[in-house]
Motif scaffolding. Structure first.
Motif, PDB file in Angstrom:
ATOM      1  N   GLY A  27    -118.471 -37.403 -23.919  1.00 26.37           N
ATOM      2  CA  GLY A  27    -119.677 -38.205 -23.940  1.00 26.37           C
ATOM      3  C   GLY A  27    -120.427 -38.027 -22.650  1.00 26.37           C
ATOM      4  N   THR A  28    -121.436 -38.857 -22.463  1.00 27.75           N
ATOM      5  CA  THR A  28    -122.279 -38.791 -21.276  1.00 27.75           C
ATOM      6  C   THR A  28    -121.690 -39.654 -20.168  1.00 27.75           C
ATOM      7  OG1 THR A  28    -124.239 -38.407 -22.613  1.00 27.75           O
ATOM      8  CG2 THR A  28    -124.597 -39.280 -20.406  1.00 27.75           C
ATOM      9  N   LEU A  29    -121.650 -39.123 -18.958  1.00 29.36           N
ATOM     10  CA  LEU A  29    -121.215 -39.877 -17.786  1.00 29.36           C
ATOM     11  C   LEU A  29    -122.455 -40.404 -17.088  1.00 29.36           C
ATOM     12  CD1 LEU A  29    -119.058 -40.764 -15.686  1.00 29.36           C
ATOM     13  CD2 LEU A  29    -119.435 -38.554 -14.562  1.00 29.36           C
ATOM     14  N   THR A  30    -122.560 -41.731 -16.972  1.00 26.53           N
ATOM     15  CA  THR A  30    -123.677 -42.358 -16.281  1.00 26.53           C
ATOM     16  C   THR A  30    -123.119 -43.314 -15.241  1.00 26.53           C
ATOM     17  OG1 THR A  30    -125.045 -42.239 -18.271  1.00 26.53           O
ATOM     18  CG2 THR A  30    -125.774 -43.757 -16.540  1.00 26.53           C
ATOM     19  N   ILE A  31    -123.503 -43.117 -13.990  1.00 28.06           N
ATOM     20  CA  ILE A  31    -123.081 -43.987 -12.896  1.00 28.06           C
ATOM     21  C   ILE A  31    -124.349 -44.542 -12.258  1.00 28.06           C
ATOM     22  CG2 ILE A  31    -121.828 -44.143 -10.715  1.00 28.06           C
ATOM     23  CD1 ILE A  31    -120.297 -41.583 -11.610  1.00 28.06           C
ATOM     24  N   THR A  32    -124.572 -45.854 -12.350  1.00 29.67           N
ATOM     25  CA  THR A  32    -125.793 -46.458 -11.817  1.00 29.67           C
ATOM     26  C   THR A  32    -125.525 -47.450 -10.699  1.00 29.67           C
ATOM     27  OG1 THR A  32    -125.740 -48.182 -13.506  1.00 29.67           O
ATOM     28  CG2 THR A  32    -127.020 -46.205 -14.008  1.00 29.67           C
ATOM     29  N   GLY A  33    -124.286 -47.777 -10.451  1.00 31.66           N
ATOM     30  CA  GLY A  33    -123.943 -48.723  -9.406  1.00 31.66           C
ATOM     31  C   GLY A  33    -122.441 -48.814  -9.286  1.00 31.66           C
ATOM     32  N   GLY A  34    -121.987 -49.690  -8.417  1.00 25.27           N
ATOM     33  CA  GLY A  34    -120.555 -49.853  -8.245  1.00 25.27           C
ATOM     34  C   GLY A  34    -119.950 -48.727  -7.442  1.00 25.27           C
ATOM     35  N   THR A  35    -118.675 -48.474  -7.681  1.00 23.89           N
ATOM     36  CA  THR A  35    -117.933 -47.460  -6.941  1.00 23.89           C
ATOM     37  C   THR A  35    -117.254 -46.517  -7.918  1.00 23.89           C
ATOM     38  OG1 THR A  35    -117.509 -48.996  -5.127  1.00 23.89           O
ATOM     39  CG2 THR A  35    -116.055 -47.079  -5.288  1.00 23.89           C
ATOM     40  N   PHE A  36    -117.389 -45.218  -7.677  1.00 23.85           N
ATOM     41  CA  PHE A  36    -116.721 -44.215  -8.492  1.00 23.85           C
ATOM     42  C   PHE A  36    -116.000 -43.255  -7.566  1.00 23.85           C
ATOM     43  CE2 PHE A  36    -116.421 -40.087 -10.589  1.00 23.85           C
ATOM     44  CZ  PHE A  36    -115.855 -40.442 -11.806  1.00 23.85           C
ATOM     45  N   THR A  37    -114.720 -43.032  -7.839  1.00 21.48           N
ATOM     46  CA  THR A  37    -113.942 -42.067  -7.074  1.00 21.48           C
ATOM     47  C   THR A  37    -113.549 -40.937  -8.013  1.00 21.48           C
ATOM     48  OG1 THR A  37    -113.102 -43.793  -5.614  1.00 21.48           O
ATOM     49  CG2 THR A  37    -111.879 -41.696  -5.657  1.00 21.48           C
ATOM     50  N   ALA A  38    -114.001 -39.748  -7.708  1.00 24.98           N
ATOM     51  CA  ALA A  38    -113.678 -38.568  -8.512  1.00 24.98           C
ATOM     52  C   ALA A  38    -112.201 -38.245  -8.360  1.00 24.98           C
ATOM     53  CB  ALA A  38    -114.546 -37.398  -8.072  1.00 24.98           C
ATOM     54  N   PRO A  39    -111.666 -37.429  -9.266  1.00 26.64           N
ATOM     55  CA  PRO A  39    -110.239 -37.090  -9.198  1.00 26.64           C
ATOM     56  C   PRO A  39    -109.861 -36.386  -7.893  1.00 26.64           C
ATOM     57  CG  PRO A  39    -111.169 -36.422 -11.302  1.00 26.64           C
ATOM     58  CD  PRO A  39    -112.316 -36.841 -10.425  1.00 26.64           C
ATOM     59  N   SER A  40    -108.582 -36.510  -7.542  1.00 25.32           N
ATOM     60  CA  SER A  40    -108.080 -35.838  -6.345  1.00 25.32           C
ATOM     61  C   SER A  40    -107.837 -34.362  -6.643  1.00 25.32           C
ATOM     62  CB  SER A  40    -106.772 -36.499  -5.897  1.00 25.32           C
ATOM     63  OG  SER A  40    -105.763 -36.271  -6.867  1.00 25.32           O
ATOM     64  N   SER A  41    -107.306 -33.660  -5.679  1.00 30.49           N
ATOM     65  CA  SER A  41    -107.123 -32.203  -5.808  1.00 30.49           C
ATOM     66  C   SER A  41    -106.207 -31.821  -6.959  1.00 30.49           C
ATOM     67  CB  SER A  41    -106.576 -31.626  -4.507  1.00 30.49           C
ATOM     68  OG  SER A  41    -105.316 -32.194  -4.228  1.00 30.49           O
ATOM     69  N   THR A  42    -105.388 -32.724  -7.419  1.00 31.40           N
ATOM     70  CA  THR A  42    -104.491 -32.405  -8.532  1.00 31.40           C
ATOM     71  C   THR A  42    -105.114 -32.726  -9.882  1.00 31.40           C
ATOM     72  OG1 THR A  42    -103.459 -34.580  -8.373  1.00 31.40           O
ATOM     73  CG2 THR A  42    -102.416 -32.771  -7.149  1.00 31.40           C
ATOM     74  N   GLY A  43    -106.355 -33.204  -9.883  1.00 30.98           N
ATOM     75  CA  GLY A  43    -106.991 -33.580 -11.135  1.00 30.98           C
ATOM     76  C   GLY A  43    -108.371 -32.998 -11.285  1.00 30.98           C
ATOM     77  N   SER A  44    -108.924 -33.188 -12.482  1.00 31.40           N
ATOM     78  CA  SER A  44    -110.283 -32.746 -12.721  1.00 31.40           C
ATOM     79  C   SER A  44    -110.917 -33.674 -13.747  1.00 31.40           C
ATOM     80  CB  SER A  44    -110.322 -31.306 -13.216  1.00 31.40           C
ATOM     81  OG  SER A  44    -109.660 -31.199 -14.465  1.00 31.40           O
ATOM     82  N   LEU A  45    -112.228 -33.682 -13.779  1.00 29.29           N
ATOM     83  CA  LEU A  45    -113.000 -34.457 -14.735  1.00 29.29           C
ATOM     84  C   LEU A  45    -113.784 -33.468 -15.573  1.00 29.29           C
ATOM     85  CD1 LEU A  45    -114.100 -37.158 -15.801  1.00 29.29           C
ATOM     86  CD2 LEU A  45    -115.784 -37.104 -13.954  1.00 29.29           C
ATOM     87  N   LEU A  46    -113.472 -33.383 -16.871  1.00 30.66           N
ATOM     88  CA  LEU A  46    -114.144 -32.462 -17.773  1.00 30.66           C
ATOM     89  C   LEU A  46    -115.209 -33.206 -18.551  1.00 30.66           C
ATOM     90  CD1 LEU A  46    -110.766 -31.464 -18.170  1.00 30.66           C
ATOM     91  CD2 LEU A  46    -112.231 -29.571 -18.770  1.00 30.66           C
ATOM     92  N   LEU A  47    -116.429 -32.661 -18.568  1.00 33.02           N
ATOM     93  CA  LEU A  47    -117.541 -33.279 -19.284  1.00 33.02           C
ATOM     94  C   LEU A  47    -118.074 -32.324 -20.335  1.00 33.02           C
ATOM     95  CD1 LEU A  47    -119.559 -34.796 -16.309  1.00 33.02           C
ATOM     96  CD2 LEU A  47    -118.078 -36.008 -17.908  1.00 33.02           C
ATOM     97  N   SER A  48    -118.243 -32.832 -21.540  1.00 27.98           N
ATOM     98  CA  SER A  48    -118.827 -32.009 -22.600  1.00 27.98           C
ATOM     99  C   SER A  48    -120.219 -32.489 -22.953  1.00 27.98           C
ATOM    100  CB  SER A  48    -117.934 -32.022 -23.835  1.00 27.98           C
ATOM    101  OG  SER A  48    -117.797 -33.337 -24.321  1.00 27.98           O
ATOM    102  N   ALA A  49    -120.774 -33.389 -22.139  1.00 23.18           N
ATOM    103  CA  ALA A  49    -122.140 -33.887 -22.342  1.00 23.18           C
ATOM    104  C   ALA A  49    -122.824 -33.947 -20.977  1.00 23.18           C
ATOM    105  CB  ALA A  49    -122.114 -35.243 -23.032  1.00 23.18           C
ATOM    106  N   ASN A  50    -123.836 -34.783 -20.842  1.00 20.15           N
ATOM    107  CA  ASN A  50    -124.637 -34.857 -19.626  1.00 20.15           C
ATOM    108  C   ASN A  50    -124.021 -35.797 -18.594  1.00 20.15           C
ATOM    109  OD1 ASN A  50    -126.536 -33.188 -20.899  1.00 20.15           O
ATOM    110  ND2 ASN A  50    -127.489 -34.960 -21.866  1.00 20.15           N
ATOM    111  N   ALA A  51    -124.473 -35.661 -17.343  1.00 16.55           N
ATOM    112  CA  ALA A  51    -124.027 -36.543 -16.268  1.00 16.55           C
ATOM    113  C   ALA A  51    -125.237 -36.997 -15.466  1.00 16.55           C
ATOM    114  CB  ALA A  51    -123.047 -35.823 -15.352  1.00 16.55           C
ATOM    115  N   THR A  52    -125.298 -38.304 -15.176  1.00  9.61           N
ATOM    116  CA  THR A  52    -126.393 -38.857 -14.379  1.00  9.61           C
ATOM    117  C   THR A  52    -125.829 -39.833 -13.359  1.00  9.61           C
ATOM    118  OG1 THR A  52    -127.928 -38.722 -16.238  1.00  9.61           O
ATOM    119  CG2 THR A  52    -128.544 -40.185 -14.429  1.00  9.61           C
TER     120      THR A  52
END
Length: 87
Positions: free
Chosen positions: A3-28
């Motif tokens: 789905g779409t990743l939308t971050i408009t506020g708050g706190t988001f921590t991306a994965p560490s070096s042992t992980g990944s975030l796969l997106l098959s839609a849009n990101a904002t």
């Protein structure tokens, strides 16, 4: 994430070096969120559709684009680690 990743506020921590975030839609990323790029990888991997992303000036660590269709950035893209384009 299928789905779409939308971050408009708050706190988001991306994965560490042992992980990944796969997106098959849009990101904002918009507004004034706290975005921690960490040391992981953000991967755009849509096999059928074009994807767009808006980063709002945040720095991504590693970015991989495995695409058969086009990808468009709606603003300046900043990557502090590895940029891998396989499309």
């Amino acid at each position: 994430m299928n789905g779409t990743l939308t971050i408009t506020g708050g706190t988001f921590t991306a994965p560490s070096s042992t992980g990944s975030l796969l997106l098959s839609a849009n990101a904002t990323i918009s507004g004034s969120p706290t975005f921690t790029n960490n040391t992981g990888t953000l991967t755009f991997d849509s096999a059928t559709a074009s994807q767009t992303f808006t980063t709002n000036g945040v720095t991504l660590n590693n970015l991989t684009m495995n695409l058969t269709s086009g990808t468009a950035a709606n603003d300046n893209l900043v990557v502090s680690g590895t940029l891998d384009i396989d499309g």
